[in-house]
Design a protein around this motif. Sequence first.
Motif, PDB file in Angstrom:
ATOM      1  N   ALA A   1      24.436 -41.162  32.308  1.00 35.61           N
ATOM      2  CA  ALA A   1      25.834 -41.488  32.601  1.00 35.61           C
ATOM      3  C   ALA A   1      25.980 -42.856  33.235  1.00 35.61           C
ATOM      4  CB  ALA A   1      26.434 -40.422  33.518  1.00 35.61           C
ATOM      5  N   TYR A   2      25.142 -43.141  34.213  1.00 38.30           N
ATOM      6  CA  TYR A   2      25.244 -44.408  34.958  1.00 38.30           C
ATOM      7  C   TYR A   2      25.071 -45.616  34.026  1.00 38.30           C
ATOM      8  CZ  TYR A   2      24.146 -47.957  38.493  1.00 38.30           C
ATOM      9  OH  TYR A   2      24.136 -49.090  39.274  1.00 38.30           O
ATOM     10  N   ASN A   3      24.125 -45.535  33.108  1.00 43.33           N
ATOM     11  CA  ASN A   3      23.865 -46.661  32.203  1.00 43.33           C
ATOM     12  C   ASN A   3      24.939 -46.836  31.144  1.00 43.33           C
ATOM     13  OD1 ASN A   3      21.518 -47.272  33.580  1.00 43.33           O
ATOM     14  ND2 ASN A   3      20.171 -46.202  32.142  1.00 43.33           N
ATOM     15  N   ARG A   4      25.856 -45.893  31.064  1.00 42.61           N
ATOM     16  CA  ARG A   4      27.011 -46.018  30.171  1.00 42.61           C
ATOM     17  C   ARG A   4      28.251 -46.491  30.943  1.00 42.61           C
ATOM     18  NH1 ARG A   4      23.579 -45.761  26.472  1.00 42.61           N
ATOM     19  NH2 ARG A   4      23.730 -44.299  24.712  1.00 42.61           N
ATOM     20  N   GLY A   5      28.078 -46.867  32.189  1.00 43.21           N
ATOM     21  CA  GLY A   5      29.188 -47.407  32.969  1.00 43.21           C
ATOM     22  C   GLY A   5      30.038 -46.368  33.661  1.00 43.21           C
ATOM     23  N   LEU A   6      29.603 -45.110  33.665  1.00 39.97           N
ATOM     24  CA  LEU A   6      30.375 -44.052  34.288  1.00 39.97           C
ATOM     25  C   LEU A   6      30.087 -43.978  35.793  1.00 39.97           C
ATOM     26  CD1 LEU A   6      29.788 -41.254  31.628  1.00 39.97           C
ATOM     27  CD2 LEU A   6      31.837 -42.640  31.916  1.00 39.97           C
ATOM     28  N   HIS A   7      31.024 -43.416  36.536  1.00 39.03           N
ATOM     29  CA  HIS A   7      30.753 -43.023  37.910  1.00 39.03           C
ATOM     30  C   HIS A   7      29.978 -41.704  37.869  1.00 39.03           C
ATOM     31  CE1 HIS A   7      33.747 -46.043  38.884  1.00 39.03           C
ATOM     32  NE2 HIS A   7      33.501 -45.875  40.164  1.00 39.03           N
ATOM     33  N   VAL A   8      29.049 -41.555  38.782  1.00 34.04           N
ATOM     34  CA  VAL A   8      28.200 -40.370  38.801  1.00 34.04           C
ATOM     35  C   VAL A   8      28.152 -39.821  40.225  1.00 34.04           C
ATOM     36  CG1 VAL A   8      25.935 -39.416  38.253  1.00 34.04           C
ATOM     37  CG2 VAL A   8      26.769 -41.426  37.002  1.00 34.04           C
ATOM     38  N   MET A   9      28.285 -38.496  40.348  1.00 37.40           N
ATOM     39  CA  MET A   9      28.158 -37.827  41.641  1.00 37.40           C
ATOM     40  C   MET A   9      27.020 -36.832  41.552  1.00 37.40           C
ATOM     41  SD  MET A   9      32.273 -37.330  42.269  1.00 37.40           S
ATOM     42  CE  MET A   9      32.037 -35.694  42.736  1.00 37.40           C
ATOM     43  N   ILE A  10      26.111 -36.856  42.535  1.00 39.25           N
ATOM     44  CA  ILE A  10      25.056 -35.857  42.610  1.00 39.25           C
ATOM     45  C   ILE A  10      25.086 -35.222  43.993  1.00 39.25           C
ATOM     46  CG2 ILE A  10      23.571 -36.854  40.844  1.00 39.25           C
ATOM     47  CD1 ILE A  10      21.871 -38.058  43.059  1.00 39.25           C
ATOM     48  N   ASN A  11      24.718 -33.952  44.048  1.00 38.47           N
ATOM     49  CA  ASN A  11      24.800 -33.239  45.321  1.00 38.47           C
ATOM     50  C   ASN A  11      23.588 -32.349  45.522  1.00 38.47           C
ATOM     51  OD1 ASN A  11      25.136 -30.989  43.702  1.00 38.47           O
ATOM     52  ND2 ASN A  11      27.185 -30.492  44.395  1.00 38.47           N
ATOM     53  N   MET A  12      23.626 -31.537  46.577  1.00 37.64           N
ATOM     54  CA  MET A  12      22.687 -30.442  46.776  1.00 37.64           C
ATOM     55  C   MET A  12      23.506 -29.180  46.581  1.00 37.64           C
ATOM     56  SD  MET A  12      20.349 -29.467  50.079  1.00 37.64           S
ATOM     57  CE  MET A  12      19.287 -30.901  49.921  1.00 37.64           C
ATOM     58  N   HIS A  13      23.285 -28.484  45.479  1.00 30.13           N
ATOM     59  CA  HIS A  13      24.259 -27.496  45.024  1.00 30.13           C
ATOM     60  C   HIS A  13      23.883 -26.050  45.333  1.00 30.13           C
ATOM     61  CE1 HIS A  13      27.888 -27.016  42.474  1.00 30.13           C
ATOM     62  NE2 HIS A  13      27.375 -25.836  42.188  1.00 30.13           N
ATOM     63  N   GLY A  14      22.754 -25.586  44.843  1.00 32.94           N
ATOM     64  CA  GLY A  14      22.442 -24.168  44.928  1.00 32.94           C
ATOM     65  C   GLY A  14      21.615 -23.758  46.119  1.00 32.94           C
ATOM     66  N   ASP A  15      21.126 -24.722  46.892  1.00 33.67           N
ATOM     67  CA  ASP A  15      20.217 -24.409  47.995  1.00 33.67           C
ATOM     68  C   ASP A  15      20.912 -23.706  49.154  1.00 33.67           C
ATOM     69  OD1 ASP A  15      17.458 -26.476  47.676  1.00 33.67           O
ATOM     70  OD2 ASP A  15      19.127 -26.618  46.305  1.00 33.67           O
ATOM     71  N   GLY A  16      22.254 -23.689  49.133  1.00 27.17           N
ATOM     72  CA  GLY A  16      22.990 -23.039  50.210  1.00 27.17           C
ATOM     73  C   GLY A  16      23.625 -21.716  49.833  1.00 27.17           C
ATOM     74  N   TYR A  17      23.336 -21.206  48.630  1.00 27.14           N
ATOM     75  CA  TYR A  17      23.890 -19.917  48.208  1.00 27.14           C
ATOM     76  C   TYR A  17      22.945 -18.794  48.590  1.00 27.14           C
ATOM     77  CZ  TYR A  17      27.464 -22.039  45.159  1.00 27.14           C
ATOM     78  OH  TYR A  17      28.537 -22.718  44.662  1.00 27.14           O
TER      79      TYR A  17
END
Length: 412
Positions: A124-140
């Motif tokens: 995504a980043y190399n196509r010029g998009l904004h990208v969001m990454i998180n810590m998702h499942g470690d708190g379920y």
Amino acid sequence: MVSLAGKIRAVFLAVLLTVAASAYGATHQASADSAASSSAAQIVADMGAGWNLGNQLEATANGYPSETAWGQPAVTQALIDKVRAAGFKTIRIPVSYLGYIGPGPNYTINSSWLNRIQEVVNYAYNRGLHVMINMHGDGYKSINGSWLICDSSSQSTIKAKYEKVWQQVANRFKNYDQRLILESMNEEFDGQYGNPTQPCYSNINSYNQIFVDTVRKTGGNNSSRWLLVPGWNTNIDYTAGNYGFALPSDQYRSPSIPANERRIMISVHHYSPWDFAGEESGTITQWGRAATNPSKTSTWGQEDYLDSQLKKMYDVFVTKGYPVVVGEYGAIDKSSFDASNNRYRADFARAVAATAKKYGAASVYWDNGTNGRYGFGLFDRRSLTVTQQGIINAIMSGVGTRVAGSGLPSDS
């Protein structure tokens, strides 16, 4: 009657006038406030329409992340290109770590997994998009191997582990520009859907503070990067209301950032009313002012409620220069119960996107890759085809983006 295009242009014009008024306010204080708002408004505008790569890098099996474990094929550049071609400008990539975190005190992330995260980000980043990454499942609590548990008695260990993991992730991405946004965690709470509890909420605040401090200290572009933090379960009421949420301080940010400018964003989710958006039954299938059957429409959570919720976030955060991101929203497919359901799903998506924009927030549709009954999918990730063009059109209409060949209005 004012056309939809006219309404959208009117909303956009109102936003422009509001920003202009802030930027050229008569008082010194208004001028100072506008400096914070302009930067916040710009990042939200640049993010445009957002889409979640759900049920992939946060999918798990036996306590380990596995991107195909929940029925989806491995993510490809072609999929991201398809999403981009549909008009989306931001992709949120939920990420789990779990058993790929080694033992303390270093808590080293499995190198192959960290490489794969970076590879998907780059699609995504190399196509010029904004990208969001998180810590998702470690708190379920429902996920095997979860450890980021706010009501656990092992907080010192949890916080040390959390710091080390984010230190590694932040170092991996420190040279990426501001189109990369890091998000501290996802839907963190004690697992009960009542009011927030203490000391659990205080621990969530501590996680957010550790996240901000740790990312900033890695330097590079991380010293000025936009960082996204949630309150209790990304719930609007429990974040904007008087329930214990504390904005993290940002003492380690780059000195080049003006003192009155923020680089912290607030994350919330919107799936209200749940009986329409998420409840797996065929009972409530319609939503909004165009609904034709009261027995199929929820008695709450309509347009006025949506407006009041996002206005609440605007009043508490956006006016102070902290952008808001509706990191997840959407409604599941109940068209097998009501042939008109997808129309109302589109109405819901358009309303969330437009209302978020009205109140200075970005919005990111939740796509779990599942099509058909109870799915959120907009694309078939195997055939790389669009499955819900009507909902995509509605989202683009809401944010004021033209979709090629759709005839939808554009504000540009």
